[in-house]
Design an enzyme around this catalytic site. Structure first.
Site, mmCIF file in Angstrom:
data_model
loop_
_atom_site.group_PDB
_atom_site.id
_atom_site.type_symbol
_atom_site.label_atom_id
_atom_site.label_comp_id
_atom_site.label_asym_id
_atom_site.label_seq_id
_atom_site.Cartn_x
_atom_site.Cartn_y
_atom_site.Cartn_z
ATOM 1 C CG ASN A 9 35.365 -42.553 -32.641
ATOM 2 O OD1 ASN A 9 34.901 -42.767 -31.514
ATOM 3 N ND2 ASN A 9 34.746 -42.910 -33.745
ATOM 4 C CE LYS A 11 35.887 -46.322 -34.569
ATOM 5 N NZ LYS A 11 35.966 -47.063 -35.806
ATOM 6 C CG HIS A 94 31.560 -43.047 -36.685
ATOM 7 N ND1 HIS A 94 31.519 -44.365 -37.069
ATOM 8 C CD2 HIS A 94 32.867 -42.705 -36.634
ATOM 9 C CE1 HIS A 94 32.758 -44.798 -37.242
ATOM 10 N NE2 HIS A 94 33.596 -43.814 -36.989
ATOM 11 C CD GLU A 96 32.470 -47.808 -36.125
ATOM 12 O OE1 GLU A 96 32.427 -47.320 -34.982
ATOM 13 O OE2 GLU A 96 33.546 -48.088 -36.705
ATOM 14 C CD GLU A 166 35.864 -41.572 -39.645
ATOM 15 O OE1 GLU A 166 36.913 -41.583 -38.989
ATOM 16 O OE2 GLU A 166 34.801 -42.062 -39.241
ATOM 17 N N GLY A 172 38.886 -49.473 -39.691
ATOM 18 C CA GLY A 172 39.176 -50.701 -38.950
ATOM 19 C C GLY A 172 39.700 -51.836 -39.801
ATOM 20 C CB SER A 213 43.242 -47.903 -41.702
ATOM 21 O OG SER A 213 42.272 -48.914 -41.525
HETATM 22 P P1 13P Z 1 40.152 -46.748 -37.372
HETATM 23 O O1 13P Z 1 41.180 -45.693 -37.186
HETATM 24 O O2 13P Z 1 40.191 -47.804 -36.294
HETATM 25 O O3 13P Z 1 40.157 -47.311 -38.760
HETATM 26 O O4 13P Z 1 38.710 -46.053 -37.176
HETATM 27 C C1 13P Z 1 38.441 -44.883 -37.875
HETATM 28 C C2 13P Z 1 37.206 -44.293 -37.347
HETATM 29 O O5 13P Z 1 36.124 -44.821 -37.519
HETATM 30 C C3 13P Z 1 37.307 -43.037 -36.578
HETATM 31 O O6 13P Z 1 36.061 -42.476 -36.376
#
Ligand code: 13P
Length: 256
Positions: A9, A11, A94, A96, A166, A172, A213
């Site tokens: 992903n 982002k 997601h 976010e 997640e 992150g 992560s």
């Molecule tokens: P990270 O791997 O950067 O922690 O992000 C995970 C994520 O949100 C994947 O959708």
């Protein structure tokens, strides 16, 4: 036997040029790992050029969101009909988007139905916050997210959906869930809820990723867990050599 799926992903990272350079770097090495499905979920403007670049590869392409209506006066939104033929997958819900863009269980459900109606595989994200985790609310909260996401979806459709567990506190932060804990939540809460909705056979066929992560140094332990069917990866999916390592771990877990 569920085929593991390792999805990046990206982002809000990578210009068109950067995205194409990534594909150039990974497309040959990734041919070594047919046992795992691999996907890149990229920003909207990069999707069309990426689709072209990925044409003769086994790498699938995903969007990171979409609206549920087919078309209309919705300035700034992207319709499922626009993704059809370009993407294979679409991330829905997601954390976010739930946090910054007012996604709710209801909009997530509408988007999943729209994705299915247009031949796109949804990757449906669920996961609890740190406060919920510490208050012992993980099972109730995540179970409810799963139920709401799959509301009105048949067993046949459910079998084609990918779920990504997640935990928000792991995204992150560099603090991944332990492999055992991720496996336990995915097995008892996510697959457990799917079992109560659809029965054993369907629930056993649904792929459930872990995300949060995932890095080259923890991916093997996570992928070895029996309930974890791949990963949804942010930061570590941005570097070609790291993404190749992640796919290799998923492929090795399939060979078990
Ligand atoms: P990270 O791997 O950067 O922690 O992000 C995970 C994520 O949100 C994947 O959708």
């Amino acid at each position: 036997m569920r085929t593991p799926i390792m999805a990046g992903n990206w982002k809000m990272y990578k210009t068109i040029q950067e995205a194409l350079a990534f594909v150039d770097a990974v497309k040959e090495p990734l041919k070594t790992y047919p046992q795992a499905e691999k996907a890149i979920c990229a920003g909207f403007v990069t999707l069309a050029p990426l689709a072209e670049a990925l044409k003769d590869t086994q790498i699938k392409l995903g969007a990171q969101d979409m609206f549920w209506e087919e078309q209309g006066a919705y300035t700034g939104e992207v319709a499922p009909t626009m993704l059809q033929g370009i993407c294979d997958l679409v991330i829905i819900g997601h954390s976010e988007r739930r946090q910054h863009f007012c996604e709710s269980n209801d909009t997530v459900n509408k988007k999943i139905k729209a994705a299915l109606a247009h031949g796109l595989t949804p990757i449906v994200c669920v996961g609890e916050s740190l406060d919920q985790n510490q208050a012992g609310e993980t099972a109730a909260f995540v179970g409810e997210q799963v139920k709401a996401a799959f509301d009105g979806i048949s067993a046949g459709q459910a079998a084609g959906i990918v779920v990504a567990y997640e935990p928000i506190w792991a995204i992150g932060t560099g603090l991944a869930a332990t492999p055992e804990e991720a496996n336990r939540i995915i097995g008892t809460v996510v697959r457990g809820t799917l079992t109560s909705l659809y029965g054993q056979d369907t629930a056993q066929s649904i792929r459930i990723q872990y995300g949060g992560s995932i890095k080259p140094d923890n991916v093997e332990a996570l992928m070895k867990q029996p309930e974890i069917d791949g990963g949804l990866v942010g930061g570590a999916s941005l570097k070609p050599e790291d993404f190749i390592t992640l796919v290799r771990a998923a492929a090795q877990s399939a060979a078990r």
